[in-house]
Design a protein around this motif. Structure first.
Motif, PDB file in Angstrom:
ATOM      1  N   PRO A  34      14.327   0.765 -12.886  1.00  0.00           N
ATOM      2  CA  PRO A  34      15.604   0.241 -12.372  1.00  0.00           C
ATOM      3  C   PRO A  34      16.514   1.327 -11.813  1.00  0.00           C
ATOM      4  O   PRO A  34      17.180   1.121 -10.788  1.00  0.00           O
ATOM      5  N   LEU A  35      16.566   2.491 -12.455  1.00  0.00           N
ATOM      6  CA  LEU A  35      17.402   3.580 -11.951  1.00  0.00           C
ATOM      7  C   LEU A  35      16.846   4.135 -10.646  1.00  0.00           C
ATOM      8  O   LEU A  35      17.599   4.522  -9.748  1.00  0.00           O
ATOM      9  N   GLU A  36      15.514   4.172 -10.536  1.00  0.00           N
ATOM     10  CA  GLU A  36      14.893   4.648  -9.298  1.00  0.00           C
ATOM     11  C   GLU A  36      15.191   3.690  -8.146  1.00  0.00           C
ATOM     12  O   GLU A  36      15.452   4.121  -7.016  1.00  0.00           O
ATOM     13  N   ILE A  37      15.172   2.398  -8.441  1.00  0.00           N
ATOM     14  CA  ILE A  37      15.489   1.405  -7.412  1.00  0.00           C
ATOM     15  C   ILE A  37      16.936   1.566  -6.946  1.00  0.00           C
ATOM     16  O   ILE A  37      17.229   1.472  -5.746  1.00  0.00           O
TER      17      ILE A  37
ATOM     18  N   GLY B 245       0.805  -1.213   0.000  1.00  0.00           N
ATOM     19  CA  GLY B 245       0.000   0.000   0.000  1.00  0.00           C
ATOM     20  C   GLY B 245       0.836   1.260   0.000  1.00  0.00           C
ATOM     21  O   GLY B 245       0.391   2.317  -0.453  1.00  0.00           O
ATOM     22  N   ARG B 246       2.060   1.155   0.500  1.00  0.00           N
ATOM     23  CA  ARG B 246       2.952   2.306   0.550  1.00  0.00           C
ATOM     24  C   ARG B 246       3.726   2.534  -0.753  1.00  0.00           C
ATOM     25  O   ARG B 246       4.454   3.528  -0.878  1.00  0.00           O
ATOM     26  N   LEU B 247       3.569   1.632  -1.711  1.00  0.00           N
ATOM     27  CA  LEU B 247       4.371   1.703  -2.922  1.00  0.00           C
ATOM     28  C   LEU B 247       4.220   3.039  -3.641  1.00  0.00           C
ATOM     29  O   LEU B 247       5.196   3.653  -4.062  1.00  0.00           O
ATOM     30  N   PHE B 248       2.971   3.476  -3.821  1.00  0.00           N
ATOM     31  CA  PHE B 248       2.731   4.680  -4.607  1.00  0.00           C
ATOM     32  C   PHE B 248       2.430   5.890  -3.722  1.00  0.00           C
ATOM     33  O   PHE B 248       1.965   6.912  -4.214  1.00  0.00           O
TER      34      PHE B 248
ATOM     35  N   LEU C 118       7.711   4.065 -12.748  1.00  0.00           N
ATOM     36  CA  LEU C 118       7.031   2.903 -13.322  1.00  0.00           C
ATOM     37  C   LEU C 118       6.333   3.279 -14.627  1.00  0.00           C
ATOM     38  O   LEU C 118       6.378   2.516 -15.604  1.00  0.00           O
ATOM     39  N   GLN C 119       5.703   4.429 -14.662  1.00  0.00           N
ATOM     40  CA  GLN C 119       5.058   4.873 -15.891  1.00  0.00           C
ATOM     41  C   GLN C 119       6.068   5.035 -17.020  1.00  0.00           C
ATOM     42  O   GLN C 119       5.805   4.644 -18.165  1.00  0.00           O
ATOM     43  N   ARG C 120       7.220   5.609 -16.704  1.00  0.00           N
ATOM     44  CA  ARG C 120       8.252   5.766 -17.730  1.00  0.00           C
ATOM     45  C   ARG C 120       8.743   4.405 -18.230  1.00  0.00           C
ATOM     46  O   ARG C 120       8.927   4.210 -19.434  1.00  0.00           O
ATOM     47  N   SER C 121       8.975   3.478 -17.303  1.00  0.00           N
ATOM     48  CA  SER C 121       9.472   2.159 -17.702  1.00  0.00           C
ATOM     49  C   SER C 121       8.457   1.421 -18.566  1.00  0.00           C
ATOM     50  O   SER C 121       8.834   0.778 -19.560  1.00  0.00           O
TER      51      SER C 121
ATOM     52  N   PRO D 247      10.759  -2.131   4.255  1.00  0.00           N
ATOM     53  CA  PRO D 247      10.466  -3.154   3.242  1.00  0.00           C
ATOM     54  C   PRO D 247       9.712  -2.661   2.020  1.00  0.00           C
ATOM     55  O   PRO D 247       9.302  -3.483   1.197  1.00  0.00           O
ATOM     56  N   VAL D 248       9.506  -1.356   1.854  1.00  0.00           N
ATOM     57  CA  VAL D 248       8.815  -0.885   0.656  1.00  0.00           C
ATOM     58  C   VAL D 248       9.611  -1.240  -0.596  1.00  0.00           C
ATOM     59  O   VAL D 248       9.038  -1.500  -1.658  1.00  0.00           O
ATOM     60  N   LEU D 249      10.932  -1.290  -0.469  1.00  0.00           N
ATOM     61  CA  LEU D 249      11.772  -1.680  -1.599  1.00  0.00           C
ATOM     62  C   LEU D 249      11.560  -3.153  -1.945  1.00  0.00           C
ATOM     63  O   LEU D 249      11.563  -3.536  -3.125  1.00  0.00           O
ATOM     64  N   TYR D 250      11.365  -3.982  -0.932  1.00  0.00           N
ATOM     65  CA  TYR D 250      11.067  -5.401  -1.174  1.00  0.00           C
ATOM     66  C   TYR D 250       9.704  -5.555  -1.847  1.00  0.00           C
ATOM     67  O   TYR D 250       9.530  -6.397  -2.738  1.00  0.00           O
ATOM     68  N   ALA D 251       8.735  -4.755  -1.403  1.00  0.00           N
ATOM     69  CA  ALA D 251       7.410  -4.806  -2.021  1.00  0.00           C
ATOM     70  C   ALA D 251       7.491  -4.415  -3.488  1.00  0.00           C
ATOM     71  O   ALA D 251       6.805  -5.000  -4.344  1.00  0.00           O
ATOM     72  N   LEU D 252       8.332  -3.437  -3.784  1.00  0.00           N
ATOM     73  CA  LEU D 252       8.514  -3.023  -5.177  1.00  0.00           C
ATOM     74  C   LEU D 252       9.121  -4.155  -5.998  1.00  0.00           C
ATOM     75  O   LEU D 252       8.697  -4.412  -7.132  1.00  0.00           O
TER      76      LEU D 252
END
Length: 268
Positions: free
Chosen positions: A222-225, A53-56, A68-71, A235-240
């Motif tokens: 990928p660059l954002e990550i 839920g925290r992703l966006f 994500l939209q760009r990718s 863990p929001v990075l794991y959720a992504l």
């Protein structure tokens, strides 16, 4: 007995290889389902969908939604271009023409050159031409140097064993070259076209090195990550990672389903 022991050892070795290959992915997937107080390591603190839920939501660093939209937009552009150019090149290379061999090897050369050098070269070209680098221009071109060779190799292999008698039969029945292509050639090679589209999308969606110096100010996912790995401590990075992996499997599943549908229609 020695044969059984050998098979057991080979099976165990293969299982260990799979565990080494996919273990980190499974670990990230499990840790992404932690509760609101979860951290980056085991033991888990609760089980929930909180971090998905925290992703966006607004992050302290990074903009996952825009990246994500760009990718996705870039992957769609690369996919369409890879399919169209590979299909056109496959049709063109069915007959010999001057410079065809050199063009073929020049196309494959991009697979040999290190990705970071391709990114650097495209970035320098745009800089010398005084053009602004952006994910939809320089980034798009850099990624095509990665996806097109795969598409061309697939299409060359398909047309290498394509029976031209089917086209000749269509011509004998009065079909024009375009009608022969649309109603005979394309339906036969459609599963391979779907495979090229799958290659184009998946290779583009997670491409990092060739986009690093060519994306401009708008990061792809990928660059954002990469930018988030040094600052995000939850863990929001794991959720992504889990969500992006699920998206990749969804695309692969859709491609497989599309190929099966095309084969059933062709058989009917």
């Amino acid at each position: 007995m020695p044969g059984r022991l050998a098979r057991f050892l080979l099976t165990a070795l293969f299982v260990l290889f799979l565990a080494f290959l996919y273990g980190p992915t499974f670990t990230i997937t499990i840790l992404s389902f932690q509760g609101p107080d979860g951290g980056l390591t085991f033991p888990m603190n609760g089980i929930s969908l909180h971090w998905f839920g925290r992703l966006f939501a607004t992050q302290a660093v990074g903009d996952i939604g825009a990246a994500l939209q760009r990718s996705l937009a870039l992957a769609a552009m690369v996919t369409v271009s890879t399919v169209v150019v590979s299909l056109a090149a496959g049709m063109a290379f069915r007959r010999r023409f001057p410079g065809g061999t050199a063009l073929f090897y020049l196309t494959l050369a991009s697979l040999i050159v290190p990705s970071i050098l391709v990114s650097l070269g495209v970035g320098l070209l745009f800089n010398l031409m005084e053009w602004d680098t952006a994910w939809y221009s320089s980034g798009f071109g850099a990624q095509l140097t990665w996806t097109l060779p795969f598409g061309l190799l697939i299409m060359f292999a398909v047309f290498n064993r394509f029976d031209r008698a089917w086209e000749e039969a269509a011509r004998d029945m009065g079909a024009t070259p375009w009608q022969s292509f649309l109603h005979v050639v394309l339906p036969i090679i459609a599963p391979s076209v779907v495979g090229i589209a799958l290659f184009g999308f998946t290779l583009s969606f997670d491409e990092f090195a060739r986009t690093l110096l060519t994306a401009g100010s708008g990061n792809t996912l990928p660059l954002e990550i990469l930018g988030m790995t040094t600052t995000v401590t939850n863990p929001v990075l794991y959720a992504l990672g889990t969500a992006s992996t699920a998206l990749s499997f969804l695309v692969i599943g859709g491609a497989i389903l599309g190929v099966r549908v095309l084969r059933k229609r062709g058989g009917g």
